[in-house]
Design an enzyme around this catalytic site. Structure first.
Site, PDB file in Angstrom:
ATOM      1  N   CYS A   8       0.832  -1.205   0.000  1.00  0.00           N
ATOM      2  CA  CYS A   8       0.000   0.000   0.000  1.00  0.00           C
ATOM      3  C   CYS A   8       0.870   1.260   0.000  1.00  0.00           C
ATOM      4  CB  CYS A   8      -0.980  -0.030   1.175  1.00  0.00           C
ATOM      5  SG  CYS A   8      -2.373   1.112   0.976  1.00  0.00           S
ATOM      6  N   GLU A  62      -1.555  -9.195   2.948  1.00  0.00           N
ATOM      7  CA  GLU A  62      -1.512  -9.823   4.276  1.00  0.00           C
ATOM      8  C   GLU A  62      -2.874 -10.319   4.743  1.00  0.00           C
ATOM      9  OE1 GLU A  62      -1.690  -5.280   5.180  1.00  0.00           O
ATOM     10  OE2 GLU A  62      -0.961  -6.625   3.606  1.00  0.00           O
ATOM     11  N   HIS A  94      -3.450  -5.035  -0.081  1.00  0.00           N
ATOM     12  CA  HIS A  94      -3.008  -5.581   1.210  1.00  0.00           C
ATOM     13  C   HIS A  94      -3.024  -7.110   1.156  1.00  0.00           C
ATOM     14  CE1 HIS A  94      -2.828  -1.918   3.733  1.00  0.00           C
ATOM     15  NE2 HIS A  94      -3.724  -1.462   2.875  1.00  0.00           N
TER      16      HIS A  94
END
Length: 536
Positions: free
Chosen positions: A381, A509, A507
């Protein structure tokens, strides 16, 4: 028809209700039951999207674009099931919905009160999760601690909920602390007794007690708790401090949490398949060589601000049979000193997301160091935006290159506001949020890692790569390896002639799971390990 489990907490906050709920979800799923997990948060914010990471930790983004509590990340990682905006409820969102209904005249001129209107709205949200997910079992975690004023409407709602369904369709689990008094050498049950007494005064009798402790709970203590708290002896569950949150499901299985929950719900205790989970724990407890990863951020004083990033790194290390040696590095300290001082001996560098000017130059310096010293790097990001700015300043040498977020007067805004964001004034829930497709380009590291033509990733941003500079970047050696299907938005960039240098606007993750690490994190750890082996 769904069954319902409610998880409350007593004695102290941050006792691990979310991990207990997620672990129970994992155990139920391993027995073939479908599960959805709901979090009821007692704060007045509509959602955590505008809250400081220092106050709340990370904001977890769901597929449908909800900004939610970090516990939803635990739910998804443990159950490998996607949650939605329905799985996150706050006091603020409940009051907002009730007041909006009152303004529309939905209550036919009646006096709007906490009971029945607020509690009724809470119950409706729980039923909505059940009908939307079609889950066999809906687990609801109630945030806060029994006895807190702000939690009372939620507790009253789950008390009333038992009247909405059949008797055997609801089970209450109370997570509590058994403190060890070092001077007397005793584990004390009195705080738990008082917590259960408080819960009973509301009208809720817990069916199971999950007792957190750093010392083993003997049978005598279990009998004492069973007698004083009115809980079946087999339902007094020991929950010792664990070496990893991922070992908790196995510990709770051994204690019989899932078995007793199913008995209370009048459901079959099916055969449990935790073979893949046991393999994860084996790899976690028997790692290979350490990989020293620097996480360069601005909120490092609170590790929960980057919880999903850390877990994604851990998933990749488990899969690669490596030990995660995580080093928290303040971007502001790098600004004060140098990247060399803090990063000279690391094997990988991760620059995660964030907002605002503070620490940005430290992040940019870290990325320059990773690029020049050939250290495997992953930007997320804002981390991608900083990578773009670093290249623009130090390679392309565009004067004053920056982001229009950081410098509205920049003469070369290589990162700019998304056009659809220009007329938006409110902050809450207005970013580019949720899952969007990304088309990967052939002959790129990104395509090789994903092995897909189109991927779907979660986003949370307002600013994006400025396409005015796209050709300049490509001509200077930058590879744009992923874009939106229409080519309008740059989603993934990489460098050639580097062991591993990738940065993404999304993102990744949020999609990493134990046993199924995200490709970008897996690639980072793999490249770091290979570079280490080559240097020996």
């Amino acid at each position: 028809m769904s069954k319902f489990v409610f998880v409350t907490g007593g004695v102290v906050s941050s006792i691990g209700k979310g991990i207990v709920a997620a672990s129970l979800g994992r155990l139920l799923k391993s027995r073939g039951y479908s599960v959805s997990i709901l979090k009821l948060d007692p704060y007045l914010n509509v959602d955590p999207g505008t809250m400081s990471p220092f106050q709340h930790g990370e904001v977890f983004v769901t597929e449908d674009g909800a900004e939610t509590d970090l516990d939803l990340g635990h739910y998804e990682r443990f159950t490998d099931t996607a949650m939605t905006r329905l799985n996150s409820v706050t006091t603020g969102s409940i009051y907002q919905a009730v007041i909006n209904k009152e303004r529309r005249g939905s209550y036919n001129g009646g006096t709007v009160q906490v009971i029945p209107h607020i509690t009724g709205e809470i119950r409706e949200r729980i039923h909505r999760v059940a009908s939307n997910s079609n889950a066999d079992i809906v687990i609801t975690e109630i945030g806060g601690t029994v006895g807190d004023i702000e939690s009372l409407p939620f507790l009253e709602a789950i008390r009333e909920f038992k009247n909405d369904v059949n008797k055997n369709d609801v089970t209450y689990i109370h997570v509590t602390l058994l403190p060890y008094i070092k001077t007397s050498g005793e584990i004390k049950t009195k705080p738990t007794q008082h917590s259960v007494k408080e819960l009973r005064s509301i009208g809720i009798q817990p069916d199971l007690l999950v007792c957190r402790s750093d010392k083993e709970i003997n049978d005598s203590l279990k009998r004492k708790l069973s007698g004083f708290c009115g809980v079946n002896l087999n339902c007094v569950i020991e929950a010792l401090d664990a070496d990893s949150i991922y070992s908790v499901p196995l510990s709770l299985k051994k204690e019989g949490l899932c078995k007793e929950t199913l008995r209370c719900l009048d459901l079959e205790d099916k055969e449990c398949d935790l073979e893949s989970w046991e393999k994860i724990i084996h790899n976690l407890r028997n790692p290979g060589n350490p990989i020293k990863v620097a996480l360069v951020g601005k909120y490092i004083e609170l590790g929960d601000a980057y919880l999903s990033v850390v877990e994604a790194l851990r998933h990749a290390c488990i899969e690669q049979k490596a030990f995660l040696d995580l080093h928290w590095v303040s971007a502001e300290m790098i600004e004060e000193k140098s990247a060399e001082e803090y990063l000279h001996d690391v094997d990988a560098i991760v620059v995660p997301g964030g907002f605002g000017n503070r620490g940005v130059n430290g992040k940019i310096a870290s990325i320059k160091f990773a690029r020049e010293k050939k250290i495997p790097f992953l930007g997320l990001c804002l981390g991608m935006q900083c990578a773009v700015i670093e290249w623009a300043r130090n390679v392309v040498q565009l004067p004053g290159a920056s982001s229009s977020e950081l410098d509205p007067e920049s003469e070369n805004p290589v990162i700019h506001l998304l056009p659809e964001q220009e007329d938006i004034v409110d902050l809450g829930g207005t970013m580019r949020l949720g899952v969007y497709p990304c088309r990967l380009q052939k002959n790129t590291t990104g395509k090789e890692l994903y092995n897909e033509d189109v991927i779907y990733e979660r986003h949370r941003h307002r600013y994006e790569f400025n396409n005015f500079y796209k050709q300049i970047f490509v001509d200077s050696g930058y590879k744009i390896s992923g874009t939106s299907p229409d080519g309008r938005l740059v989603e993934l960039i990489e460098l050639v002639n580097h062991p591993y240098f990738l940065a993404c606007q999304y993102h990744p993750e949020f999609l990493s799971r134990p046993g199924k690490p995200h490709p970008l994190f897996k690639g980072l750890i793999k490249a770091s390990r290979e570079k280490l082996e080559q240097s020996k």
